[in-house]
Design a protein around this motif. Structure first.
Motif, short mmCIF file in Angstrom:
data_model
loop_
_atom_site.label_atom_id
_atom_site.label_comp_id
_atom_site.label_asym_id
_atom_site.label_seq_id
_atom_site.Cartn_x
_atom_site.Cartn_y
_atom_site.Cartn_z
N MET A 165 -28.22 -55.96 30.01
CA MET A 165 -29.55 -55.37 29.96
C MET A 165 -29.59 -54.32 28.84
N ALA A 166 -30.55 -54.47 27.93
CA ALA A 166 -30.65 -53.56 26.80
C ALA A 166 -31.17 -52.20 27.24
N THR A 167 -30.68 -51.14 26.56
CA THR A 167 -31.22 -49.81 26.83
C THR A 167 -32.61 -49.68 26.21
N LEU A 168 -33.38 -48.75 26.72
CA LEU A 168 -34.74 -48.51 26.24
C LEU A 168 -34.82 -47.09 25.69
N PRO A 169 -35.48 -46.89 24.52
CA PRO A 169 -35.35 -45.63 23.80
C PRO A 169 -36.25 -44.49 24.24
N LYS A 170 -37.28 -44.75 25.05
CA LYS A 170 -38.24 -43.71 25.40
C LYS A 170 -38.36 -43.58 26.92
N ALA A 171 -38.79 -42.39 27.36
CA ALA A 171 -38.97 -42.16 28.79
C ALA A 171 -40.16 -41.26 29.04
N LEU A 172 -40.89 -41.52 30.12
CA LEU A 172 -41.99 -40.68 30.58
C LEU A 172 -41.87 -40.50 32.08
N LEU A 173 -42.22 -39.31 32.55
CA LEU A 173 -42.15 -39.01 33.98
C LEU A 173 -43.48 -38.42 34.44
N TRP A 174 -44.02 -38.98 35.52
CA TRP A 174 -45.25 -38.47 36.11
C TRP A 174 -44.97 -37.96 37.52
N GLN A 175 -45.66 -36.88 37.89
CA GLN A 175 -45.66 -36.39 39.26
C GLN A 175 -46.96 -36.84 39.91
N ARG A 176 -46.87 -37.48 41.07
CA ARG A 176 -48.08 -37.89 41.77
C ARG A 176 -48.80 -36.65 42.29
N THR A 177 -50.12 -36.66 42.22
CA THR A 177 -50.94 -35.56 42.74
C THR A 177 -51.74 -35.98 43.96
N ASP A 178 -51.79 -37.28 44.25
CA ASP A 178 -52.50 -37.76 45.43
C ASP A 178 -51.59 -37.82 46.66
N THR A 179 -50.28 -37.81 46.42
CA THR A 179 -49.31 -37.85 47.50
C THR A 179 -48.00 -37.30 46.93
N THR A 180 -46.99 -37.18 47.77
CA THR A 180 -45.67 -36.79 47.28
C THR A 180 -45.00 -37.99 46.65
N GLY A 181 -44.62 -37.86 45.38
CA GLY A 181 -43.99 -38.99 44.72
C GLY A 181 -43.89 -38.78 43.22
N THR A 182 -43.13 -39.63 42.57
CA THR A 182 -42.94 -39.59 41.12
C THR A 182 -42.92 -41.00 40.56
N ASP A 183 -43.05 -41.09 39.24
CA ASP A 183 -42.96 -42.37 38.55
C ASP A 183 -42.23 -42.12 37.22
N LEU A 184 -41.07 -42.71 37.05
CA LEU A 184 -40.29 -42.61 35.82
C LEU A 184 -40.30 -43.96 35.13
N ALA A 185 -40.75 -43.99 33.86
CA ALA A 185 -40.79 -45.22 33.09
C ALA A 185 -39.92 -45.08 31.85
N LEU A 186 -39.04 -46.04 31.63
CA LEU A 186 -38.26 -46.17 30.40
C LEU A 186 -38.88 -47.32 29.62
N PHE A 187 -39.01 -47.18 28.29
CA PHE A 187 -39.74 -48.22 27.58
C PHE A 187 -39.41 -48.27 26.09
N ASP A 188 -39.78 -49.41 25.50
CA ASP A 188 -39.70 -49.64 24.06
C ASP A 188 -41.07 -50.20 23.65
N ASP A 189 -41.76 -49.52 22.74
CA ASP A 189 -43.10 -49.95 22.34
C ASP A 189 -43.20 -50.28 20.85
N ARG A 190 -42.11 -50.70 20.25
CA ARG A 190 -42.13 -51.02 18.82
C ARG A 190 -42.84 -52.34 18.53
N ARG A 191 -42.78 -53.30 19.44
CA ARG A 191 -43.46 -54.60 19.28
C ARG A 191 -44.06 -54.97 20.63
N GLY A 192 -45.24 -54.42 20.92
CA GLY A 192 -45.75 -54.55 22.27
C GLY A 192 -44.99 -53.60 23.16
N LEU A 193 -44.84 -53.96 24.44
CA LEU A 193 -44.21 -53.06 25.40
C LEU A 193 -43.17 -53.79 26.25
N ILE A 194 -42.02 -53.17 26.36
CA ILE A 194 -41.03 -53.55 27.36
C ILE A 194 -40.76 -52.29 28.16
#
Length: 207
Positions: free
Chosen positions: A1-30
């Motif tokens: 599995m290839a590594t992904l160069p970028k990361a974003l983290l969101w904190q949920r405000t409607d409930t307790t929770g988080t969302d962490l996304a790792l991604f590569d957007d150089r040619r579309g999105l992975i």
């Protein structure tokens, strides 16, 4: 599995929770993400989202699990048609009912033709998919007032039921996109690459 160069983290405000996304957007999105939440019951959601170079969805793989249950979905789009493949372990409905909630719908869809007009997916509770139509339609460079009415393949969580969803995206200014869904509306604050900074009522970006 290839590594992904970028990361974003969101904190949920409607409930307790988080969302962490790792991604590569150089040619579309992975992208690969991990989300947690406690509503309607505690769950862990893992997803992989892949688009083509135009930012049109190619496939989404999602696994959601909680105490005593697990559901998975693979949603693929090819030649303008969608296909959903699902699996389930345990009994999500029993857990929901025991906590005083209504039972969930079945994962996937029995009528994939209802998704015929959809090009993008929307994963409930995840801010990342909002970037797909923003980038695909060039909304970051569009003049204020530019509006697109879209059909999304909306994946509910934790059930993983897939429904067609009529949504509207309208450019307010270079950093704000108005999002409307069946009577609900929100002004999404986005960065210069189209990723959500603030989704009122849902999530705030932390990193």
């Amino acid at each position: 599995m290839a590594t992904l160069p970028k990361a974003l983290l969101w904190q949920r405000t409607d409930t307790t929770g988080t969302d962490l996304a790792l991604f590569d957007d150089r040619r579309g999105l992975i992208a690969r993400g991990v989300a947690t939440a406690i509503d309607p019951i505690p769950y862990l959601c893992r997803y992989e989202l892949v688009t083509d170079e135009t930012w049109a969805t190619a496939h989404l793989d999602v696994t959601v699990e909680g105490a005593g249950w697990l559901r998975s979905l693979r949603l693929e789009r090819a030649a303008g048609r969608w296909r959903a493949t699902t699996a389930e372990q345990g009994d999500l409905d029993r857990v929901l009912i025991s906590e005083g909630h209504a039972p969930a719908g079945l994962p996937g869809t029995d009528e994939p033709d209802r998704l015929h007009d959809a090009i993008d997916i929307d994963l409930a509770g995840a801010p990342l998919p909002n970037t797909l139509p923003i980038r695909r339609l060039g909304l970051l460079d569009a003049p204020p007032g530019t509006t697109h009415a879209l059909t999304m393949a909306w994946v509910l969580v934790p059930s993983l039921e897939v429904l067609p969803s009529a949504q509207t995206y309208r450019v307010v200014d270079e950093s704000t996109i108005r999002f409307d869904l069946e009577g609900f509306g929100a002004d999404l604050a986005v960065d210069k690459e189209g990723y959500v900074l603030t989704y009122p009522g849902l999530a705030e970006r932390q990193a």
